[in-house]
Design a protein around this motif. Structure first.
Motif, PDB file in Angstrom:
ATOM      1  N   ASP A   1       0.859  -1.189   0.000  1.00 14.97           N
ATOM      2  CA  ASP A   1       0.000   0.000   0.000  1.00 14.97           C
ATOM      3  C   ASP A   1       0.895   1.238   0.000  1.00 14.97           C
ATOM      4  O   ASP A   1       1.596   1.525   0.985  1.00 14.97           O
ATOM      5  N   ARG A   2       0.919   1.969  -1.107  1.00 16.04           N
ATOM      6  CA  ARG A   2       1.811   3.136  -1.240  1.00 16.04           C
ATOM      7  C   ARG A   2       1.395   4.300  -0.358  1.00 16.04           C
ATOM      8  O   ARG A   2       2.135   5.274  -0.220  1.00 16.04           O
ATOM      9  N   ARG A   3       0.209   4.236   0.239  1.00 15.34           N
ATOM     10  CA  ARG A   3      -0.259   5.317   1.099  1.00 15.34           C
ATOM     11  C   ARG A   3       0.298   5.218   2.517  1.00 15.34           C
ATOM     12  O   ARG A   3       0.175   6.160   3.300  1.00 15.34           O
ATOM     13  N   ILE A   4       0.885   4.057   2.842  1.00 16.73           N
ATOM     14  CA  ILE A   4       1.385   3.828   4.201  1.00 16.73           C
ATOM     15  C   ILE A   4       2.905   3.931   4.214  1.00 16.73           C
ATOM     16  O   ILE A   4       3.600   3.357   3.370  1.00 16.73           O
ATOM     17  N   LYS A   5       3.429   4.705   5.166  1.00 12.58           N
ATOM     18  CA  LYS A   5       4.866   4.875   5.331  1.00 12.58           C
ATOM     19  C   LYS A   5       5.474   3.586   5.865  1.00 12.58           C
ATOM     20  O   LYS A   5       4.823   2.848   6.608  1.00 12.58           O
TER      21      LYS A   5
ATOM     22  N   THR B   1       4.680   5.877  -9.345  1.00 14.67           N
ATOM     23  CA  THR B   1       3.389   6.260  -8.771  1.00 14.67           C
ATOM     24  C   THR B   1       2.833   5.198  -7.835  1.00 14.67           C
ATOM     25  O   THR B   1       1.865   5.464  -7.106  1.00 14.67           O
ATOM     26  N   LYS B   2       3.414   4.002  -7.826  1.00 12.21           N
ATOM     27  CA  LYS B   2       2.910   2.908  -6.997  1.00 12.21           C
ATOM     28  C   LYS B   2       3.770   2.655  -5.766  1.00 12.21           C
ATOM     29  O   LYS B   2       3.463   1.771  -4.979  1.00 12.21           O
ATOM     30  N   ILE B   3       4.850   3.426  -5.610  1.00 11.04           N
ATOM     31  CA  ILE B   3       5.778   3.246  -4.489  1.00 11.04           C
ATOM     32  C   ILE B   3       5.686   4.451  -3.565  1.00 11.04           C
ATOM     33  O   ILE B   3       5.619   5.607  -4.029  1.00 11.04           O
ATOM     34  N   TRP B   4       5.722   4.200  -2.286  1.00  8.22           N
ATOM     35  CA  TRP B   4       5.699   5.302  -1.318  1.00  8.22           C
ATOM     36  C   TRP B   4       7.008   6.081  -1.406  1.00  8.22           C
ATOM     37  O   TRP B   4       8.090   5.510  -1.474  1.00  8.22           O
ATOM     38  N   LYS B   5       6.859   7.432  -1.371  1.00  7.90           N
ATOM     39  CA  LYS B   5       8.023   8.324  -1.392  1.00  7.90           C
ATOM     40  C   LYS B   5       7.852   9.370  -0.313  1.00  7.90           C
ATOM     41  O   LYS B   5       6.722   9.742   0.042  1.00  7.90           O
ATOM     42  N   PRO B   6       8.943   9.895   0.224  1.00  2.22           N
ATOM     43  CA  PRO B   6       8.841  10.934   1.262  1.00  2.22           C
ATOM     44  C   PRO B   6       8.083  12.151   0.747  1.00  2.22           C
ATOM     45  O   PRO B   6       8.286  12.609  -0.390  1.00  2.22           O
ATOM     46  N   ASP B   7       7.212  12.676   1.597  1.00  2.86           N
ATOM     47  CA  ASP B   7       6.387  13.826   1.210  1.00  2.86           C
ATOM     48  C   ASP B   7       7.111  15.135   1.521  1.00  2.86           C
ATOM     49  O   ASP B   7       6.646  15.956   2.314  1.00  2.86           O
ATOM     50  N   LEU B   8       8.240  15.334   0.906  1.00  6.84           N
ATOM     51  CA  LEU B   8       8.984  16.565   1.144  1.00  6.84           C
ATOM     52  C   LEU B   8       8.557  17.647   0.152  1.00  6.84           C
ATOM     53  O   LEU B   8       8.074  17.368  -0.948  1.00  6.84           O
TER      54      LEU B   8
ATOM     55  N   ARG C   1       9.301  -3.579   2.999  1.00  9.43           N
ATOM     56  CA  ARG C   1       8.289  -4.284   2.219  1.00  9.43           C
ATOM     57  C   ARG C   1       8.767  -4.611   0.811  1.00  9.43           C
ATOM     58  O   ARG C   1       8.169  -5.421   0.118  1.00  9.43           O
ATOM     59  N   LEU C   2       9.846  -3.968   0.343  1.00 10.57           N
ATOM     60  CA  LEU C   2      10.324  -4.169  -1.027  1.00 10.57           C
ATOM     61  C   LEU C   2      11.599  -5.001  -1.073  1.00 10.57           C
ATOM     62  O   LEU C   2      12.304  -5.004  -2.085  1.00 10.57           O
ATOM     63  N   THR C   3      11.930  -5.706  -0.011  1.00  9.95           N
ATOM     64  CA  THR C   3      13.079  -6.611  -0.068  1.00  9.95           C
ATOM     65  C   THR C   3      12.748  -7.823  -0.937  1.00  9.95           C
ATOM     66  O   THR C   3      11.606  -8.293  -0.961  1.00  9.95           O
ATOM     67  N   TYR C   4      13.747  -8.306  -1.657  1.00  8.69           N
ATOM     68  CA  TYR C   4      13.511  -9.437  -2.565  1.00  8.69           C
ATOM     69  C   TYR C   4      14.810 -10.214  -2.742  1.00  8.69           C
ATOM     70  O   TYR C   4      15.909  -9.731  -2.402  1.00  8.69           O
ATOM     71  N   SER C   5      14.663 -11.391  -3.323  1.00 12.61           N
ATOM     72  CA  SER C   5      15.804 -12.245  -3.657  1.00 12.61           C
ATOM     73  C   SER C   5      15.682 -12.617  -5.123  1.00 12.61           C
ATOM     74  O   SER C   5      14.616 -13.092  -5.565  1.00 12.61           O
ATOM     75  N   ASP C   6      16.754 -12.416  -5.871  1.00 13.05           N
ATOM     76  CA  ASP C   6      16.716 -12.615  -7.314  1.00 13.05           C
ATOM     77  C   ASP C   6      17.701 -13.710  -7.698  1.00 13.05           C
ATOM     78  O   ASP C   6      18.879 -13.652  -7.330  1.00 13.05           O
ATOM     79  N   ALA C   7      17.216 -14.658  -8.448  1.00 11.72           N
ATOM     80  CA  ALA C   7      18.090 -15.750  -8.897  1.00 11.72           C
ATOM     81  C   ALA C   7      19.133 -15.254  -9.880  1.00 11.72           C
ATOM     82  O   ALA C   7      20.221 -15.822  -9.997  1.00 11.72           O
ATOM     83  N   ARG C   8      18.822 -14.204 -10.617  1.00 12.42           N
ATOM     84  CA  ARG C   8      19.781 -13.634 -11.574  1.00 12.42           C
ATOM     85  C   ARG C   8      20.826 -12.768 -10.884  1.00 12.42           C
ATOM     86  O   ARG C   8      21.800 -12.357 -11.501  1.00 12.42           O
ATOM     87  N   ASN C   9      20.604 -12.458  -9.622  1.00 15.65           N
ATOM     88  CA  ASN C   9      21.540 -11.655  -8.824  1.00 15.65           C
ATOM     89  C   ASN C   9      21.728 -10.248  -9.408  1.00 15.65           C
ATOM     90  O   ASN C   9      22.843  -9.746  -9.537  1.00 15.65           O
ATOM     91  N   ARG C  10      20.637  -9.622  -9.747  1.00 12.92           N
ATOM     92  CA  ARG C  10      20.680  -8.234 -10.215  1.00 12.92           C
ATOM     93  C   ARG C  10      20.901  -7.295  -9.021  1.00 12.92           C
ATOM     94  O   ARG C  10      20.288  -7.490  -7.966  1.00 12.92           O
TER      95      ARG C  10
END
Length: 487
Positions: A53-57, A117-124, A98-107
């Motif tokens: 939920d991008r509305r929640i910090k 627009t779908k990710i929470w960002k600081p409201d500065l 909430r955006l931690t992940y593990s990638d088999a390709r090791n990117r």
């Protein structure tokens, strides 16, 4: 029928409970993705509405947001303006578990600009600056790293309302500031910190990074600072960062367009002191021309200066220069009037006196005859003239042939003068050497007395103007101009 409805309600409640529990477990655990998925597919799953939920910090108190600024361009409408346009990149770095992940390709990271627009960002937001200038694009970069760290870059263009010491314009150094603050998150919820070039003695202060391709147009940056807003919170306990930009002006622009032309025009008006008093067309044309040229140059440049109510350095420069130009023109009018007054037959008959010439006589007597033995003064010249003339006449008489000496009139003969009972030879000036006495006007004034005004003006006006020029540039350029730069 009632049992059926009750059973359906129980089924719906259980389904919702299962969905919430699944979403909660997904949000708290690290997602693992296969090698075949690309950045978009991974991000689509990470920011799915049932998981994110991008509305929640992010659930971190306080959330630390590291901020850095890179200047891209600086510009100003003109040299006299206090408005500066600043274009820069603002980097922000924070962690969202909430955006931690593990990638088999090791990117190393995922390019998430399309999902900004779908990710929470600081409201500065940026305060105390002036106004925004629209640019495109404003969103430059958004990267999501494996540990949930987000690196976000946005581009901004501001029109800053700066502050300068206008009383010493154009030797002042304008200072521009703007602050960064959160809209709704207090200091206990979110804190901003500067990252980048920090000072060794103060970890809360540093410098802005300058782009290698920094462009400057009528804006000359000499110093910049990144600070924390200490005691400047105006709406509560919110984390705040401040940027200070110190500019200077292109002083050579003012030297070439204002000061050097002013020097030329003022010194040109002093040329009239070396022109004869009766050359009215030349002196009038020179005086009026320099005055009109100075008015034209000053008014054309002054139309672009900032309007202030107090006296500035430019007002002093214009006023003093105009005073010298006008005073040199008035000096010619006084000399011309007095010369005609001395030679006027009507004044000779009336034997009227002139207050200006009376004052001039007192001044000249004080300056020239106070020390007759001092070389260089008029009294000293007159004192040495008599002795030199007597010596020269004796030399000429000894070199003349006898037949010519016998024909010399009696006025050339030496007549003994009695002094203390002794006879001493006296030399009489020959008729050819006798200077014809200049006709005197009323009160014993002569045209030579009037010409002394030009003689004195040749020294007084240039020396006074040189003293003013030295005082002006030493005070405003060297002293107050350096003091206006406060690091």
């Amino acid at each position: 029928m009632g049992y059926i409805v009750l059973g359906m309600r129980i089924s719906l409640v259980s389904i919702l409970f299962l969905l919430l529990s699944c979403s909660s477990s997904l949000s708290q655990s690290t997602s693992t993705f296969s090698e075949s998925l690309n950045d978009k597919q991974i991000l689509d799953r990470l920011v799915h509405s049932q998981r994110y939920d991008r509305r929640i910090k992010p659930d971190i108190k306080p959330l630390h947001v590291n901020v850095s600024v890179v200047l891209l361009s600086l510009s100003s409408p003109d040299e006299s303006s206090l408005h500066y346009e600043v274009e820069f990149l603002m980097h922000q770095r924070w962690t969202d578990p909430r955006l931690t992940y593990s990638d088999a390709r090791n990117r190393p990271y995922l390019n998430a600009l399309a999902h900004h627009t779908k990710i929470w960002k600081p409201d500065l937001y940026i305060i105390k600056h002036g106004s925004y200038k629209s640019i495109n694009p404003t969103e430059v970069s958004l990267r999501v790293y494996k540990n949930g760290t987000i690196f976000y870059t946005m581009r901004r263009h501001l029109v800053l309302n700066c502050v300068g010491d206008l009383h010493i314009f154009p030797f002042d150094s304008p200072m521009c500031t703007f602050s960064i603050e959160s809209v709704s998150s207090t200091r206990s919820q979110m804190e901003f910190h500067w990252s980048g070039l920090m000072r060794g003695d103060d970890s809360s202060a540093g410098s802005i990074v300058l782009s290698p391709l920094l462009k400057q147009h009528n804006a000359y940056l000499i110093h910049n600072e990144t600070l924390v807003c200490e005691g400047e919170e105006w709406r509560g306990d919110f984390s705040c960062l401040k940027v200070q930009l110190h500019f200077t002006r292109d002083k050579w622009f003012y030297y070439t367009t204002v000061f050097v032309p002013g020097l030329i025009l003022v010194t040109s008006s002093f040329v009239t002191f070396w022109i004869e008093w009766n050359a009215e067309p030349s002196r009038v044309m020179l005086g009026v021309t320099t005055m009109l040229n100075f008015f034209t140059t000053s008014n054309k440049f002054r139309s672009k200066l900032p309007v202030v109510s107090n006296l500035t350095a430019m007002n002093m420069w214009d006023g003093i220069c105009m005073f010298f130009i006008y005073a040199s023109f008035l000096e010619f009018m006084v000399v011309n009037y007095l010369a005609r007054w001395v030679q006027d037959p009507e004044n000779n008959k009336k034997k009227r006196e002139n207050a200006i010439l009376d004052s001039l006589r007192i001044v000249s007597t004080t300056l020239d005859l106070k020390h007759p033995e001092k070389a260089g003064t008029l009294g000293g010249q007159l004192h040495s003239f008599g002795g030199n003339l007597e010596t020269k006449l004796k030399e000429v008489k000894t070199k003349l042939p006898t037949e010519i000496t016998s024909k010399v009139p009696a006025i050339m003969q030496e007549k003994p003068l009695e002094k203390n009972g002794e006879e001493t030879p006296a030399v009489v000036v020959p008729p050819a050497a006798v200077v014809e006495e200049e006709p005197q006007g009323p009160g014993g004034y002569t045209l030579t007395s009037v010409k002394k005004i030009d003689t004195y003006s040749r020294r007084i006006f240039p020396c006074s103007y040189i003293c003013f020029v030295l005082y002006f540039f030493i005070r405003y350029h060297l002293i107050e101009g350096d003091l206006s730069i406060e690091f």
